[in-house]
Design a protein around this motif. Structure first.
Motif, PDB file in Angstrom:
ATOM      1  N   GLY A  77      -1.378  -1.191   1.115  1.00 16.11           N
ATOM      2  CA  GLY A  77      -2.831  -1.538   1.147  1.00 16.11           C
ATOM      3  C   GLY A  77      -3.656  -3.259   0.065  1.00 16.11           C
ATOM      4  O   GLY A  77      -2.200  -3.396  -0.284  1.00 16.11           O
ATOM      5  N   HIS A 110     -11.036  -0.334   5.238  1.00 11.27           N
ATOM      6  CA  HIS A 110     -10.214  -0.636   6.266  1.00 11.27           C
ATOM      7  C   HIS A 110      -9.066  -1.160   5.625  1.00 11.27           C
ATOM      8  O   HIS A 110      -7.813  -0.410   5.437  1.00 11.27           O
ATOM      9  N   GLN A 113      -6.995   0.315   2.511  1.00 13.87           N
ATOM     10  CA  GLN A 113      -6.183   1.474   3.495  1.00 13.87           C
ATOM     11  C   GLN A 113      -5.410   0.463   4.152  1.00 13.87           C
ATOM     12  O   GLN A 113      -3.958   1.134   4.296  1.00 13.87           O
ATOM     13  N   ASN A 114      -5.149  -0.460   5.488  1.00 11.03           N
ATOM     14  CA  ASN A 114      -4.004  -1.153   5.788  1.00 11.03           C
ATOM     15  C   ASN A 114      -4.217  -2.448   5.048  1.00 11.03           C
ATOM     16  O   ASN A 114      -3.087  -2.913   5.976  1.00 11.03           O
TER      17      ASN A 114
END
Length: 164
Positions: A77, A110, A113-114
């Motif tokens: 992340g 987002h 997290q990614n």
């Protein structure tokens, strides 16, 4: 089917290894949205090998994830502060609506997290749950700026000589 299972096992082992080595400089640069150098990329590859990744796994990552930097960032992340900082210029001196703030918060979540986000995701859930499309809450120039920010975050995970 077995190949996918082995690759998922590689991803899981790499994630555990990388989290145990979060203080590594190259990994910190990746998480903090700082531009990677070719040397950083070599270090990240070394870390994947140390986590148990074989040549086949690493080659697959290069092909499917647009490079090792983006693959590793997808595992660890982006630091929330770095994600917020990426949008600081966009947010400075502006009064946004509640929907606009929620939309930006979803993008930051987002990224945290990614690690990166394709601009096309702005048209999918959970973003489309907030507004039918981004054009319904942002002006075209603002959307262009958001896409530029997303691309900039993505580009820091790839050394300049490798940016397409």
């Amino acid at each position: 089917m077995r190949i996918g299972t082995n690759f998922e096992r590689f991803r899981a082992k790499a994630r555990v290894y990388l989290r145990a080595h979060e203080d590594h400089l190259a990994l910190q640069k990746l998480r903090r949205n700082k531009q990677l150098s070719p040397t950083d990329l070599d270090e990240l590859e070394r870390m994947l090998v140390a986590s148990g990744g074989g040549t086949e796994d690493i080659d697959r990552v290069r092909r499917s994830s647009e490079g090792l930097g983006l693959f590793i960032r997808s595992l660890v992340g982006l630091d929330r502060e770095a994600a917020n900082e990426a949008f600081s210029g966009f947010l400075a001196g502006r009064t946004l609506t509640a929907n606009q703030i929620s939309f930006i918060d979803l993008i930051i979540a987002h990224l945290t997290q990614n690690g990166a986000m394709e601009p096309e995701r702005l048209y999918e859930s959970p973003f489309s749950d907030l507004a039918p499309n981004p054009e319904s809450i942002f002006l075209s120039a603002d959307l262009d700026r958001l896409v530029t920010i997303l691309n900039s975050v993505r580009d820091t995970a790839t050394p300049p000589s490798e940016v397409a």
